[in-house]
Design an enzyme around this catalytic site. Structure first.
Site, PDB file in Angstrom:
ATOM      1  N   CYS A 126     -13.339   2.318 -13.794  1.00  0.00           N
ATOM      2  CA  CYS A 126     -13.670   3.725 -13.522  1.00  0.00           C
ATOM      3  C   CYS A 126     -12.365   4.523 -13.479  1.00  0.00           C
ATOM      4  O   CYS A 126     -12.003   5.112 -12.468  1.00  0.00           O
ATOM      5  CB  CYS A 126     -14.439   3.835 -12.205  1.00  0.00           C
ATOM      6  N   CYS A 160     -19.192  -1.404 -16.563  1.00  0.00           N
ATOM      7  CA  CYS A 160     -19.207  -1.184 -15.113  1.00  0.00           C
ATOM      8  C   CYS A 160     -20.386  -1.896 -14.447  1.00  0.00           C
ATOM      9  O   CYS A 160     -21.526  -1.766 -14.887  1.00  0.00           O
ATOM     10  CB  CYS A 160     -19.278   0.314 -14.841  1.00  0.00           C
ATOM     11  N   GLU A 190       0.830  -1.212   0.000  1.00  0.00           N
ATOM     12  CA  GLU A 190       0.000   0.000   0.000  1.00  0.00           C
ATOM     13  C   GLU A 190       0.866   1.264   0.000  1.00  0.00           C
ATOM     14  O   GLU A 190       0.561   2.234  -0.676  1.00  0.00           O
ATOM     15  CB  GLU A 190      -0.920   0.013   1.232  1.00  0.00           C
ATOM     16  N   CYS A 215     -17.606   2.836 -18.813  1.00  0.00           N
ATOM     17  CA  CYS A 215     -18.892   2.707 -18.100  1.00  0.00           C
ATOM     18  C   CYS A 215     -19.726   1.541 -18.635  1.00  0.00           C
ATOM     19  O   CYS A 215     -20.488   0.932 -17.888  1.00  0.00           O
ATOM     20  CB  CYS A 215     -19.673   4.013 -18.194  1.00  0.00           C
ATOM     21  N   CYS A 240     -25.272   4.615 -11.139  1.00  0.00           N
ATOM     22  CA  CYS A 240     -24.240   5.664 -11.117  1.00  0.00           C
ATOM     23  C   CYS A 240     -24.870   7.013 -11.470  1.00  0.00           C
ATOM     24  O   CYS A 240     -25.312   7.233 -12.596  1.00  0.00           O
ATOM     25  CB  CYS A 240     -23.126   5.330 -12.103  1.00  0.00           C
TER      26      CYS A 240
HETATM   27 FE1  SF4 Z   1     -17.393   5.017 -12.934  1.00  0.00          FE
HETATM   28 FE2  SF4 Z   1     -20.020   5.414 -12.927  1.00  0.00          FE
HETATM   29 FE3  SF4 Z   1     -18.781   4.908 -15.217  1.00  0.00          FE
HETATM   30 FE4  SF4 Z   1     -19.044   3.006 -13.338  1.00  0.00          FE
HETATM   31  S1  SF4 Z   1     -20.667   3.988 -14.495  1.00  0.00           S
HETATM   32  S2  SF4 Z   1     -17.215   3.482 -14.541  1.00  0.00           S
HETATM   33  S3  SF4 Z   1     -18.852   4.189 -11.454  1.00  0.00           S
HETATM   34  S4  SF4 Z   1     -18.487   6.680 -13.917  1.00  0.00           S
END
Ligand code: SF4
Length: 354
Positions: free
Chosen positions: A190, A200, A35, A197, A206
């Site tokens: 992201c 995602c 980390e 997206c 989102c």
């Molecule tokens: Fe990021 Fe929202 Fe796109 Fe997902 S949908 S990658 S959380 S901006």
């Protein structure tokens, strides 16, 4: 709709990173070192450093017992050397106060040098599955977008809102897997630029995506031009072809590392020689100036080259000075521009170093 954490967990089970070296044995010590290395540094850069560090300092006791010079030597090239100094100090404290392991109490972990709330959370969550949220750069970005949190992430009000979300969204079970999963989502999907997206797992909830405002989150700080500073590095050769290095003060840039002696922008080589009781001759054309950008300023470094016909015993009386022989390099940490100048000079044909 499944919960935020369940969707991210399901995505990570298929697409998450599974084979990073620090994921193989998840001890608090290994999580801690990884980390700290990953702060400000890319994964691909960290991997070989992590492996070498673990080979030499496999546990807290070996790190605490090592000379700081050797720890800095293993950190050379990673930058932000305060991280390495703090690792060493924290290892000494862990051995002296906690038997060489992390205490179960997260507040005692946060009290150690160089460990903030997010790093402490990662250590306890990833290695022990304890329910503590994390809020590193990746997680800040995911949460700021997913929940459309306005404001620059490092400002206190925004930070407070992000921590509250991180706390609320961390599940009560599978904490280690979730912590890794949300970090992976930030790193792989992201991303800072051009988030993916369509891939995602939390796109349906989102807020930034639904509002068509992904590029507006997180808000960016308006950057002002950095102040300019200048310095000169004195590249001083002795007749054996060694370079004179000076240990830098413990704090400030390159703290505790070894570097070429510095001349102020106005000081001449002759002035510096007089100050140290040495007769110096200016020598070959020096390497071109280099610019380094730090958090608060830009530094232009102009190397100057000189030779001396002695081994400069007077200044060598102090452990502040070292004649550095690149063929038999000392086990010390070199400031990054010093290492790159030495590599450049070492590549010169023999006979051109003095
Ligand atoms: Fe990021 Fe929202 Fe796109 Fe997902 S949908 S990658 S959380 S901006």
């Amino acid at each position: 709709m499944k919960s935020f954490s369940n969707r991210i967990l399901a995505w990570a089970a298929v697409h998450g990173r599974q084979s990073l070296p620090w994921q193989q044995i998840r001890s608090p010590y290994r999580v801690w070192i990884s980390e700290i290395m990953l702060q400000q540094t890319q994964v691909a850069t960290v991997i070989p450093y992590f492996e070498r560090f673990m080979a030499r300092f496999p546990d807290c006791a070996s790190l605490a017992a090592a000379p700081l010079d050797e720890v800095l030597h293993h950190w050379s090239g990673l930058g932000y050397y305060a991280r390495a100094r703090n690792l060493h100090r924290a290892a000494v404290q862990l051995c002296a106060q906690h038997g060489g392991d992390f205490p179960p109490d997260i507040e005692a972990t946060i009290a150690l040098p160089g460990i903030g709330r997010s790093t402490a959370g990662a250590i306890h969550a990833l290695s022990r599955g304890a329910r503590h949220p994390i809020l590193d750069g990746n997680v800040k970005r995911v949460l700021a977008r997913h929940c459309a949190v306005a404001g620059v992430p490092d400002e206190p009000k925004t930070l407070k809102a992000l921590w509250a979300l991180a706390e609320a969204l961390t599940p009560t079970t599978h904490v280690a897997a979730y912590t890794q999963a949300i970090m992976d989502l930030g790193a792989l999907v992201c991303t800072r630029h051009t988030p993916r997206c369509a891939l995602c797992p939390v796109v349906d909830s989102c807020e930034a995506f639904q509002a068509g405002q992904v590029s507006e989150f997180p808000a960016r700080r308006v950057r002002r031009a950095l102040p300019e500073r200048a310095t000169q590095f004195l590249i001083l050769n002795n007749p054996s072809g060694e370079w004179l290095l000076e240990r830098r003060p413990p704090n400030g840039i390159w703290g505790g590392l070894w570097g070429f002696p510095e001349l102020s922008a106005q000081e001449t080589v002759e002035d510096w020689g007089l100050r140290h009781g040495l007769v110096l001759q200016l020598s070959l054309p020096a390497p071109p100036p280099v610019v380094r950008v730090f958090t608060h300023f830009r530094l232009t470094i102009s190397p100057v080259r000189a030779t001396t016909d002695t081994r400069a015993r007077r200044i060598m009386d102090s452990d502040r000075w070292l004649w550095y022989n690149n063929a038999l390099p000392a086990n010390v940490g070199l400031a990054a521009p010093v290492a790159s100048i030495i590599a450049q000079l070492s590549a010169e044909p023999k006979g051109t170093t003095s």
